[in-house]
Design an enzyme around this catalytic site. Structure first.
Site, PDB file in Angstrom:
ATOM      1  N   ARG A   1    -122.311 -42.220 -25.963  1.00 62.28           N
ATOM      2  CA  ARG A   1    -122.653 -41.889 -27.357  1.00 62.28           C
ATOM      3  C   ARG A   1    -121.963 -40.607 -27.795  1.00 62.28           C
ATOM      4  O   ARG A   1    -121.666 -40.434 -28.970  1.00 62.28           O
ATOM      5  CB  ARG A   1    -124.167 -41.866 -27.527  1.00 62.28           C
TER       6      ARG A   1
ATOM      7  N   LYS B   1    -125.157 -55.601 -18.721  1.00 62.04           N
ATOM      8  CA  LYS B   1    -124.875 -54.186 -18.932  1.00 62.04           C
ATOM      9  C   LYS B   1    -126.165 -53.392 -18.947  1.00 62.04           C
ATOM     10  O   LYS B   1    -127.097 -53.815 -19.624  1.00 62.04           O
ATOM     11  CB  LYS B   1    -124.161 -54.054 -20.284  1.00 62.04           C
TER      12      LYS B   1
ATOM     13  N   LYS C   1    -127.939 -57.119 -22.504  1.00 62.00           N
ATOM     14  CA  LYS C   1    -127.662 -55.682 -22.660  1.00 62.00           C
ATOM     15  C   LYS C   1    -128.985 -54.949 -22.796  1.00 62.00           C
ATOM     16  O   LYS C   1    -129.776 -55.231 -23.697  1.00 62.00           O
ATOM     17  CB  LYS C   1    -126.783 -55.454 -23.886  1.00 62.00           C
TER      18      LYS C   1
HETATM   19  C1  PBG Z   1    -122.135 -50.225 -28.761  1.00 61.55           C
HETATM   20  C2  PBG Z   1    -121.943 -49.976 -27.311  1.00 61.55           C
HETATM   21  C3  PBG Z   1    -122.557 -49.036 -26.467  1.00 61.55           C
HETATM   22  C4  PBG Z   1    -121.920 -49.144 -25.232  1.00 61.55           C
HETATM   23  C5  PBG Z   1    -120.970 -50.154 -25.344  1.00 61.55           C
HETATM   24  N1  PBG Z   1    -121.010 -50.663 -26.632  1.00 61.55           N
HETATM   25  C6  PBG Z   1    -123.592 -48.018 -26.732  1.00 61.55           C
HETATM   26  C7  PBG Z   1    -124.965 -48.389 -27.079  1.00 61.55           C
HETATM   27  O1  PBG Z   1    -125.356 -49.553 -27.096  1.00 61.55           O
HETATM   28  O2  PBG Z   1    -125.707 -47.463 -27.395  1.00 61.55           O
HETATM   29  C8  PBG Z   1    -122.196 -48.315 -24.003  1.00 61.55           C
HETATM   30  C9  PBG Z   1    -121.058 -48.179 -23.053  1.00 61.55           C
HETATM   31  C10 PBG Z   1    -121.206 -47.106 -22.023  1.00 61.55           C
HETATM   32  O3  PBG Z   1    -122.242 -46.418 -21.887  1.00 61.55           O
HETATM   33  O4  PBG Z   1    -120.231 -46.914 -21.284  1.00 61.55           O
HETATM   34  N2  PBG Z   1    -123.348 -50.741 -29.134  1.00 61.55           N
END
Ligand code: PBG
Length: 326
Positions: A205, A248, A195
């Site tokens: 967010r 991701k 990620k």
């Molecule tokens: C939680 C999380 C995030 C996303 C999925 N789980 C946000 C982040 O890491 O700031 C992002 C998903 C998206 O942008 O569709 N940590």
């Protein structure tokens, strides 16, 4: 074989021929649909940058789940917006937390849908970071226990699978051990294994109310410049017991998906994130391209790169197109 003996265009003459030699096909079985659950009754709060996506209260969630299930989408990924936030993200692992209640509600009404839960503290902490803060940074080891408690509370409420997205070191092992120790050795873990610290999460967010209140997530999420590091990250999660490994974001990271698919023999998921969704929707609205066609091309490309599963806000629209139900 070279031109003029070989003419690739011979097999592109019409749709029948093209469909016979098509290498990649999308299926509704590939999709996981993310949902944002919030407190209250009758609440449907649209996310500005994500047309078609809303925060839903649990009562409205059920209708949505039924629609998703009727479209043949096998699974949802749940995110919660808590009523109160604190330093330690207490609602994340509370028995009556928003997600725990949502899971029970879903399982009472549509038991067959696969419920996957996002395991991360950022929506629940007052500072918006994915773990406990010590000396101005997220403390890895003291966060692990809270993540494991969060995962267990989801599973106790009826979740079918947990998806840790926090990027703490060692969290897959901690969650696996904790679930096994409580008799849940058959619950799979889909880890957000590679990620990246991506600006493509911007609209999410807003959707999840999880912006960090100071600094950024670069001390725990990966540097977008790195590819070999993704291999190391995924190796760790595989060793620690992950059942599905996720990359991701997706569209800007197709090379990573492709490498991970080649190097590991586990199902690979890709998260087609909020910013990727927002870009397509915005350009479509401006009339810059045909958003529906671009959506299908993006999803197909993610699959072609090597993803077995795609977490995507497009799941319902794409399912309708694939099922001819428009
Ligand atoms: C939680 C999380 C995030 C996303 C999925 N789980 C946000 C982040 O890491 O700031 C992002 C998903 C998206 O942008 O569709 N940590």
């Amino acid at each position: 074989m070279l031109f003029p003996d070989y003419r690739p265009r011979r097999l592109r003459k019409n749709e029948r021929l093209r469909s016979m030699i098509r290498e990649t096909t999308l299926s509704v079985d590939d999709f996981i649909y993310p949902l944002f659950v919030t407190h209250g009754k009758g609440v449907k709060k649209p996310i500005q940058a994500m047309p078609g996506i809303s925060q839903l209260s649990t009562d409205l969630l059920i209708g949505e789940i039924k629609e998703i299930n009727n479209l043949g989408i096998p699974a949802v990924l749940l995110f919660g917006i808590p009523e109160k936030k604190d330093e330690r993200g207490s609602e994340a692992y509370a028995k009556e937390g928003i997600i725990q209640r949502a899971i029970r509600e879903i399982k009472n009404n549509v038991p067959e849908i696969i419920v996957i839960t996002d395991v991360c503290l950022c929506e629940y902490t007052s500072h918006g970071h994915c773990g406990i803060i010590k000396d101005g940074d997220v403390d890895n080891d003291s966060t692990l226990e809270l993540l494991a408690r969060m995962a267990l509370s989801h599973v106790e409420a009826g979740a079918d699978m947990v998806a840790p997205s926090d990027m703490m070191d060692g969290r897959v092992a901690e969650i696996r051990e904790y679930l096994d120790g409580n008799g849940y050795e058959n619950i799979p873990i889909m880890s957000y294994a590679a990620k990246y610290a991506s600006s493509f999460y911007g609209p999410f967010r807003e959707a999840a109310g999880s912006s960090p209140q100071f600094g950024d997530r670069k001390s725990y999420q990966m540097d977008p410049a790195n590819s070999n590091e993704a291999i190391r990250e995924v190796s760790l999660d595989v060793e620690e017991g992950a059942d599905i490994i996720m990359v991701k974001p997706a569209i800007a990271y197709l090379d990573i998906i492709s490498r991970i698919k080649e190097e590991f023999d586990l199902p690979v998921a890709a998260y087609n994130v909020s910013g990727e969704y927002a870009m397509v929707k915005a350009a479509d609205k401006l009339g810059f391209f045909d958003g529906e066609k671009v959506m299908m091309e993006c999803l197909l490309s993610i699959k072609r790169a090597g993803a077995d599963l795609i977490v995507t806000y497009f799941a319902k629209e794409a399912a309708r197109i694939l099922g001819g139900k428009r």
